[in-house]
Scaffold this motif. Structure first.
Motif, PDB file in Angstrom:
ATOM      1  N   PRO A  72      -9.843   6.225   5.977  1.00 54.25           N
ATOM      2  CA  PRO A  72      -8.821   6.824   5.117  1.00 54.25           C
ATOM      3  C   PRO A  72      -7.521   7.191   5.815  1.00 54.25           C
ATOM      4  CG  PRO A  72     -10.648   8.339   5.470  1.00 54.25           C
ATOM      5  CD  PRO A  72     -11.032   7.040   6.102  1.00 54.25           C
ATOM      6  N   GLU A  73      -7.473   7.061   7.134  1.00 57.64           N
ATOM      7  CA  GLU A  73      -6.222   7.337   7.857  1.00 57.64           C
ATOM      8  C   GLU A  73      -5.269   6.142   7.798  1.00 57.64           C
ATOM      9  OE1 GLU A  73      -5.813  10.452   8.751  1.00 57.64           O
ATOM     10  OE2 GLU A  73      -7.878  10.747   8.102  1.00 57.64           O
ATOM     11  N   VAL A  74      -5.779   4.981   7.423  1.00 53.77           N
ATOM     12  CA  VAL A  74      -4.975   3.757   7.361  1.00 53.77           C
ATOM     13  C   VAL A  74      -4.094   3.790   6.120  1.00 53.77           C
ATOM     14  CG1 VAL A  74      -5.124   1.254   6.956  1.00 53.77           C
ATOM     15  CG2 VAL A  74      -6.609   2.332   8.633  1.00 53.77           C
ATOM     16  N   SER A  75      -2.821   3.439   6.292  1.00 59.29           N
ATOM     17  CA  SER A  75      -1.933   3.256   5.140  1.00 59.29           C
ATOM     18  C   SER A  75      -1.327   1.865   5.244  1.00 59.29           C
ATOM     19  CB  SER A  75      -0.853   4.334   5.096  1.00 59.29           C
ATOM     20  OG  SER A  75      -0.014   4.238   6.211  1.00 59.29           O
ATOM     21  N   CYS A  76      -1.166   1.223   4.100  1.00 59.11           N
ATOM     22  CA  CYS A  76      -0.702  -0.168   4.065  1.00 59.11           C
ATOM     23  C   CYS A  76       0.333  -0.347   2.962  1.00 59.11           C
ATOM     24  CB  CYS A  76      -1.871  -1.100   3.767  1.00 59.11           C
ATOM     25  SG  CYS A  76      -3.249  -0.936   4.892  1.00 59.11           S
ATOM     26  N   TYR A  77       1.141  -1.363   3.119  1.00 53.33           N
ATOM     27  CA  TYR A  77       2.103  -1.677   2.077  1.00 53.33           C
ATOM     28  C   TYR A  77       1.756  -3.032   1.451  1.00 53.33           C
ATOM     29  CZ  TYR A  77       4.527  -4.334   5.742  1.00 53.33           C
ATOM     30  OH  TYR A  77       4.844  -5.208   6.749  1.00 53.33           O
ATOM     31  N   LEU A  78       2.349  -3.304   0.310  1.00 53.62           N
ATOM     32  CA  LEU A  78       1.994  -4.434  -0.532  1.00 53.62           C
ATOM     33  C   LEU A  78       2.006  -5.777   0.199  1.00 53.62           C
ATOM     34  CD1 LEU A  78       2.001  -5.066  -3.936  1.00 53.62           C
ATOM     35  CD2 LEU A  78       3.950  -6.319  -3.071  1.00 53.62           C
ATOM     36  N   ARG A  79       3.079  -6.124   0.847  1.00 47.28           N
ATOM     37  CA  ARG A  79       3.184  -7.437   1.504  1.00 47.28           C
ATOM     38  C   ARG A  79       2.151  -7.595   2.618  1.00 47.28           C
ATOM     39  NH1 ARG A  79       5.976 -10.723  -1.648  1.00 47.28           N
ATOM     40  NH2 ARG A  79       7.894  -9.798  -2.376  1.00 47.28           N
ATOM     41  N   GLU A  80       1.909  -6.522   3.347  1.00 50.31           N
ATOM     42  CA  GLU A  80       0.908  -6.552   4.414  1.00 50.31           C
ATOM     43  C   GLU A  80      -0.473  -6.876   3.831  1.00 50.31           C
ATOM     44  OE1 GLU A  80      -0.793  -3.375   7.734  1.00 50.31           O
ATOM     45  OE2 GLU A  80       0.319  -2.616   6.010  1.00 50.31           O
ATOM     46  N   LEU A  81      -0.831  -6.211   2.731  1.00 47.28           N
ATOM     47  CA  LEU A  81      -2.126  -6.439   2.093  1.00 47.28           C
ATOM     48  C   LEU A  81      -2.210  -7.836   1.490  1.00 47.28           C
ATOM     49  CD1 LEU A  81      -2.459  -2.950   0.408  1.00 47.28           C
ATOM     50  CD2 LEU A  81      -3.913  -3.848   2.246  1.00 47.28           C
ATOM     51  N   ASN A 137       1.561 -10.033  -6.693  1.00 47.91           N
ATOM     52  CA  ASN A 137       1.383  -9.498  -8.052  1.00 47.91           C
ATOM     53  C   ASN A 137      -0.037  -8.996  -8.283  1.00 47.91           C
ATOM     54  OD1 ASN A 137       4.022  -9.892  -8.810  1.00 47.91           O
ATOM     55  ND2 ASN A 137       3.639 -11.901  -9.717  1.00 47.91           N
ATOM     56  N   ALA A 138      -1.023  -9.735  -7.780  1.00 52.67           N
ATOM     57  CA  ALA A 138      -2.422  -9.310  -7.938  1.00 52.67           C
ATOM     58  C   ALA A 138      -2.682  -8.005  -7.189  1.00 52.67           C
ATOM     59  CB  ALA A 138      -3.369 -10.400  -7.449  1.00 52.67           C
ATOM     60  N   ILE A 139      -2.137  -7.913  -5.983  1.00 48.81           N
ATOM     61  CA  ILE A 139      -2.292  -6.698  -5.182  1.00 48.81           C
ATOM     62  C   ILE A 139      -1.581  -5.530  -5.870  1.00 48.81           C
ATOM     63  CG2 ILE A 139      -1.708  -5.578  -2.987  1.00 48.81           C
ATOM     64  CD1 ILE A 139      -3.860  -7.544  -2.505  1.00 48.81           C
ATOM     65  N   LYS A 140      -0.352  -5.767  -6.351  1.00 48.80           N
ATOM     66  CA  LYS A 140       0.429  -4.709  -6.987  1.00 48.80           C
ATOM     67  C   LYS A 140      -0.296  -4.153  -8.204  1.00 48.80           C
ATOM     68  CE  LYS A 140       4.990  -3.646  -8.910  1.00 48.80           C
ATOM     69  NZ  LYS A 140       4.511  -2.427  -9.457  1.00 48.80           N
ATOM     70  N   HIS A 141      -0.868  -5.030  -9.005  1.00 52.62           N
ATOM     71  CA  HIS A 141      -1.605  -4.584 -10.197  1.00 52.62           C
ATOM     72  C   HIS A 141      -2.748  -3.641  -9.810  1.00 52.62           C
ATOM     73  CE1 HIS A 141      -3.638  -4.626 -14.046  1.00 52.62           C
ATOM     74  NE2 HIS A 141      -4.744  -4.999 -13.412  1.00 52.62           N
ATOM     75  N   GLU A 142      -3.516  -4.022  -8.809  1.00 50.54           N
ATOM     76  CA  GLU A 142      -4.648  -3.191  -8.377  1.00 50.54           C
ATOM     77  C   GLU A 142      -4.183  -1.898  -7.721  1.00 50.54           C
ATOM     78  OE1 GLU A 142      -7.622  -3.547  -9.300  1.00 50.54           O
ATOM     79  OE2 GLU A 142      -7.660  -5.632  -9.925  1.00 50.54           O
ATOM     80  N   SER A 171       9.812   0.356   1.657  1.00 52.10           N
ATOM     81  CA  SER A 171       8.384   0.065   1.492  1.00 52.10           C
ATOM     82  C   SER A 171       7.634   1.265   0.934  1.00 52.10           C
ATOM     83  CB  SER A 171       7.760  -0.312   2.837  1.00 52.10           C
ATOM     84  OG  SER A 171       8.341  -1.488   3.348  1.00 52.10           O
ATOM     85  N   ILE A 172       6.653   0.967   0.099  1.00 53.49           N
ATOM     86  CA  ILE A 172       5.757   1.990  -0.419  1.00 53.49           C
ATOM     87  C   ILE A 172       4.409   1.782   0.250  1.00 53.49           C
ATOM     88  CG2 ILE A 172       4.585   2.910  -2.449  1.00 53.49           C
ATOM     89  CD1 ILE A 172       6.972   1.902  -4.112  1.00 53.49           C
ATOM     90  N   PHE A 173       3.922   2.819   0.902  1.00 56.22           N
ATOM     91  CA  PHE A 173       2.644   2.754   1.607  1.00 56.22           C
ATOM     92  C   PHE A 173       1.557   3.404   0.757  1.00 56.22           C
ATOM     93  CE2 PHE A 173       5.647   2.015   4.910  1.00 56.22           C
ATOM     94  CZ  PHE A 173       4.990   1.190   5.812  1.00 56.22           C
ATOM     95  N   PHE A 174       0.381   2.782   0.759  1.00 54.50           N
ATOM     96  CA  PHE A 174      -0.756   3.271  -0.002  1.00 54.50           C
ATOM     97  C   PHE A 174      -1.858   3.688   0.958  1.00 54.50           C
ATOM     98  CE2 PHE A 174       1.596   0.469  -2.707  1.00 54.50           C
ATOM     99  CZ  PHE A 174       1.559   1.089  -3.945  1.00 54.50           C
ATOM    100  N   GLN A 175      -2.559   4.759   0.571  1.00 52.21           N
ATOM    101  CA  GLN A 175      -3.612   5.313   1.410  1.00 52.21           C
ATOM    102  C   GLN A 175      -4.662   5.946   0.490  1.00 52.21           C
ATOM    103  OE1 GLN A 175      -1.970   8.264   4.033  1.00 52.21           O
ATOM    104  NE2 GLN A 175      -3.735   8.247   5.374  1.00 52.21           N
ATOM    105  N   ALA A 176      -5.914   5.976   0.938  1.00 52.21           N
ATOM    106  CA  ALA A 176      -6.958   6.649   0.160  1.00 52.21           C
ATOM    107  C   ALA A 176      -6.568   8.113  -0.029  1.00 52.21           C
ATOM    108  CB  ALA A 176      -8.298   6.539   0.872  1.00 52.21           C
TER     109      ALA A 176
END
Length: 174
Positions: free
Chosen positions: A22-31, A40-45, A63-68
């Motif tokens: 849960p310490e990992v944060s990622c952004y859309l293009r990286e994922l 688009n598939a990643i963004k939807h989820e 960039s927008i980073f996502f994290q648990a």
């Protein structure tokens, strides 16, 4: 286990990636690049999981980073399901209960980043029975269906080389 609960393979990959560590944060293009799935598939989820509160969002520049979201009431349960999917819970239980004096257990590299490469790197800090560790490693590999590579160091060795280990992606599980 997760494929029966979630029908989207992309969602499963995101949950594994972000809830395993849960310490990992990622952004859309990286994922998108890592999973080889369209943005688009990643963004939807990501949007869906964020709206439900399972993921937190933080903007840094463009960039927008996502994290648990560790504050979500279901975080402990989701995290537990993810660890069980990878078999890490079995590995840690076996290590702690039968190896002797274990101070800490770290998952390193790919699994610490939420990547299922088929190889689990484990660092065990303590004074342990090495022959028992080899035996346990083989048992756990059979249970989880993945290769387990173990490294053991005494607490003194760990303190002397702490930066070497903790500069690698890591996840402390004990």
């Amino acid at each position: 286990m997760l494929t029966e609960l979630f029908t989207s393979k992309t969602r499963i990959k995101l949950l594994l990636k972000l809830f395993l560590n849960p310490e990992v944060s990622c952004y859309l293009r990286e994922l998108s690049s890592e999973f080889d799935v369209s943005p688009n598939a990643i963004k939807h989820e990501l949007d869906s999981l964020s709206e439900a509160g399972y993921l937190s969002r933080a903007q840094s520049g463009r960039s927008i980073f996502f994290q648990a979201n560790k504050k979500h009431p279901f975080f402990p349960e989701i995290s537990s399901i993810v660890r069980k999917t990878f078999g890490i819970d079995k590995l840690v239980d076996e290590v702690v209960t039968s190896l002797g004096d274990v101070d800490a257990v770290y998952i390193l590299d790919d699994y610490a980043q939420g990547k299922d490469s088929g190889l689990i790197d484990v660092l065990i800090v303590g004074n342990i029975d090495k022959s028992r560790m080899d035996e346990l490693r083989r048992i756990v590999e059979g249970k989880v269906g993945r290769k387990v590579r173990t490294m053991d160091v005494t607490p003194e060795e760990f303190e002397a080389t702490r930066e070497v280990f903790l500069n690698r992606p890591n996840w402390k599980v004990l």
